[in-house]
Design a protein around this motif. Structure first.
Motif, mmCIF file in Angstrom:
data_model
loop_
_atom_site.group_PDB
_atom_site.id
_atom_site.type_symbol
_atom_site.label_atom_id
_atom_site.label_comp_id
_atom_site.label_asym_id
_atom_site.label_seq_id
_atom_site.Cartn_x
_atom_site.Cartn_y
_atom_site.Cartn_z
ATOM 1 N N VAL A 171 1.185 -5.319 10.518
ATOM 2 C CA VAL A 171 -0.039 -4.688 10.006
ATOM 3 C C VAL A 171 -1.182 -4.849 11.003
ATOM 4 O O VAL A 171 -1.954 -3.918 11.243
ATOM 5 N N GLY A 172 -1.268 -6.021 11.632
ATOM 6 C CA GLY A 172 -2.284 -6.246 12.656
ATOM 7 C C GLY A 172 -2.122 -5.293 13.832
ATOM 8 O O GLY A 172 -3.101 -4.770 14.364
ATOM 9 N N ARG A 173 -0.883 -5.035 14.237
ATOM 10 C CA ARG A 173 -0.646 -4.108 15.343
ATOM 11 C C ARG A 173 -1.065 -2.689 14.960
ATOM 12 O O ARG A 173 -1.665 -1.982 15.762
ATOM 13 N N ALA A 174 -0.765 -2.277 13.738
ATOM 14 C CA ALA A 174 -1.178 -0.944 13.288
ATOM 15 C C ALA A 174 -2.698 -0.815 13.335
ATOM 16 O O ALA A 174 -3.233 0.210 13.761
ATOM 17 N N SER A 175 -3.392 -1.872 12.954
ATOM 18 C CA SER A 175 -4.857 -1.861 13.019
ATOM 19 C C SER A 175 -5.349 -1.797 14.461
ATOM 20 O O SER A 175 -6.285 -1.061 14.775
ATOM 21 N N GLN A 176 -4.712 -2.557 15.361
ATOM 22 C CA GLN A 176 -5.079 -2.522 16.778
ATOM 23 C C GLN A 176 -4.897 -1.131 17.372
ATOM 24 O O GLN A 176 -5.629 -0.731 18.272
ATOM 25 N N LEU A 177 -3.905 -0.402 16.871
ATOM 26 C CA LEU A 177 -3.654 0.949 17.357
ATOM 27 C C LEU A 177 -4.692 1.946 16.844
ATOM 28 O O LEU A 177 -4.702 3.090 17.257
ATOM 29 N N ALA A 236 10.099 -4.775 16.918
ATOM 30 C CA ALA A 236 9.406 -3.896 17.861
ATOM 31 C C ALA A 236 8.596 -2.877 17.062
ATOM 32 O O ALA A 236 9.110 -2.271 16.124
ATOM 33 N N VAL A 237 7.333 -2.720 17.426
ATOM 34 C CA VAL A 237 6.430 -1.799 16.733
ATOM 35 C C VAL A 237 5.915 -0.792 17.744
ATOM 36 O O VAL A 237 5.415 -1.175 18.805
ATOM 37 N N SER A 238 6.047 0.495 17.425
ATOM 38 C CA SER A 238 5.555 1.530 18.325
ATOM 39 C C SER A 238 4.936 2.673 17.530
ATOM 40 O O SER A 238 5.237 2.874 16.359
ATOM 41 N N TRP A 239 4.077 3.389 18.193
ATOM 42 C CA TRP A 239 3.381 4.542 17.618
ATOM 43 C C TRP A 239 3.916 5.786 18.303
ATOM 44 O O TRP A 239 3.894 5.878 19.535
ATOM 45 N N THR A 240 4.418 6.756 17.538
ATOM 46 C CA THR A 240 5.002 7.964 18.107
ATOM 47 C C THR A 240 3.983 9.081 18.259
ATOM 48 O O THR A 240 4.307 10.123 18.814
ATOM 49 N N GLY A 241 2.801 8.894 17.750
ATOM 50 C CA GLY A 241 1.794 9.952 17.729
ATOM 51 C C GLY A 241 1.624 10.514 16.336
ATOM 52 O O GLY A 241 0.589 11.084 16.004
ATOM 53 N N ARG A 244 3.931 8.831 13.626
ATOM 54 C CA ARG A 244 4.519 7.798 12.761
ATOM 55 C C ARG A 244 4.463 6.436 13.434
ATOM 56 O O ARG A 244 4.562 6.328 14.648
ATOM 57 N N LEU A 245 4.344 5.413 12.602
ATOM 58 C CA LEU A 245 4.496 4.046 13.073
ATOM 59 C C LEU A 245 5.969 3.701 12.889
ATOM 60 O O LEU A 245 6.527 3.887 11.801
ATOM 61 N N ARG A 246 6.610 3.227 13.949
ATOM 62 C CA ARG A 246 8.033 2.875 13.901
ATOM 63 C C ARG A 246 8.161 1.365 14.047
ATOM 64 O O ARG A 246 7.613 0.777 14.975
ATOM 65 N N VAL A 247 8.914 0.764 13.137
ATOM 66 C CA VAL A 247 9.189 -0.670 13.159
ATOM 67 C C VAL A 247 10.699 -0.832 13.258
ATOM 68 O O VAL A 247 11.445 -0.306 12.435
ATOM 69 N N GLU A 248 11.134 -1.565 14.289
ATOM 70 C CA GLU A 248 12.551 -1.825 14.498
ATOM 71 C C GLU A 248 12.801 -3.322 14.403
ATOM 72 O O GLU A 248 12.024 -4.112 14.940
ATOM 73 N N LYS A 281 22.703 -4.872 16.076
ATOM 74 C CA LYS A 281 22.247 -3.687 15.372
ATOM 75 C C LYS A 281 20.733 -3.623 15.377
ATOM 76 O O LYS A 281 20.044 -4.624 15.563
ATOM 77 N N LYS A 282 20.243 -2.415 15.162
ATOM 78 C CA LYS A 282 18.816 -2.155 15.046
ATOM 79 C C LYS A 282 18.610 -1.446 13.712
ATOM 80 O O LYS A 282 19.201 -0.400 13.449
ATOM 81 N N THR A 283 17.817 -2.054 12.847
ATOM 82 C CA THR A 283 17.448 -1.430 11.585
ATOM 83 C C THR A 283 15.983 -1.052 11.718
ATOM 84 O O THR A 283 15.169 -1.872 12.126
ATOM 85 N N TRP A 284 15.655 0.186 11.421
ATOM 86 C CA TRP A 284 14.313 0.687 11.680
ATOM 87 C C TRP A 284 13.793 1.490 10.495
ATOM 88 O O TRP A 284 14.573 1.961 9.661
ATOM 89 N N PHE A 285 12.481 1.606 10.453
ATOM 90 C CA PHE A 285 11.856 2.542 9.513
ATOM 91 C C PHE A 285 10.627 3.130 10.171
ATOM 92 O O PHE A 285 10.083 2.570 11.122
ATOM 93 N N GLU A 286 10.228 4.275 9.677
ATOM 94 C CA GLU A 286 9.021 4.936 10.155
ATOM 95 C C GLU A 286 8.146 5.300 8.968
ATOM 96 O O GLU A 286 8.653 5.662 7.903
ATOM 97 N N LEU A 287 6.845 5.166 9.175
ATOM 98 C CA LEU A 287 5.855 5.589 8.188
ATOM 99 C C LEU A 287 4.930 6.598 8.841
ATOM 100 O O LEU A 287 4.388 6.331 9.917
#
Length: 158
Positions: free
Chosen positions: A29-35, A69-74, A76-80, A123-129
């Motif tokens: 959540v902190g990373r999403a705010s920083q973005l 791993a947290v990334s911003w696709t432009g 969606r926020l992706r969390v892996e 394995k990598k389990t991921w979700f996007e919001l």
């Protein structure tokens, strides 16, 4: 010249203890705010819940640390969540009185998209919001690699 935050994939390691899950949720959540993402109460709550479910699933079933791993696709926020277990995550049906087994059902219900796939570690389990971006934020996060990753270890909360 420093890179915009959206160009970095933010990664951190979660110790193999369920007590570390709250700190992992807070880090995402902190990373999403920083973005600069506009998190209302509902979206922040969904992000915490989804992160908690996927991270708890990993540390509970592997009894080993995992990497988030947290990334911003432009858009969606992706969390892996990457762990050493090769068995892919999948929803299960829990009985009415079962105390567990509903985590991925919640992920499926709340995430814009989610999945589990093999990777070199296991394995990598991921979700996007899907999230509203702050004004003027149009850059896209790069793929995760060590040259573009910020990394830290999440401590266990006491």
């Amino acid at each position: 010249m420093p890179r915009p935050l959206g160009e970095l994939t933010y990664t951190f390691t979660v110790p193999p203890h369920v007590e570390a899950v709250p700190a992992a949720r807070a880090s995402v959540v902190g990373r999403a705010s920083q973005l600069g993402l506009e998190l209302g109460d509902e979206l922040a709550g969904d992000l915490r819940l989804l992160t908690g479910e996927v991270v708890a699933n990993s540390v509970t079933h592997t009894q080993a640390e995992c990497v988030v791993a947290v990334s911003w696709t432009g858009e969606r926020l992706r969390v892996e969540v990457i762990d050493g277990e090769p068995t892919l995550a999948r929803s299960s049906s829990a009985d009415t009185m079962d105390e567990s087994g509903r985590g991925l059902f919640l992920v499926d219900a709340l995430a814009t998209a989610w999945g589990s796939e093999p990777c070199t570690a296991g394995k990598k389990t991921w979700f996007e919001l899907e999230m509203p971006a702050a004004a003027g934020m149009s850059h896209v996060a790069s793929c995760s690699n060590s040259a573009n990753a910020a990394e830290e270890v999440v401590p266990i909360a006491s």
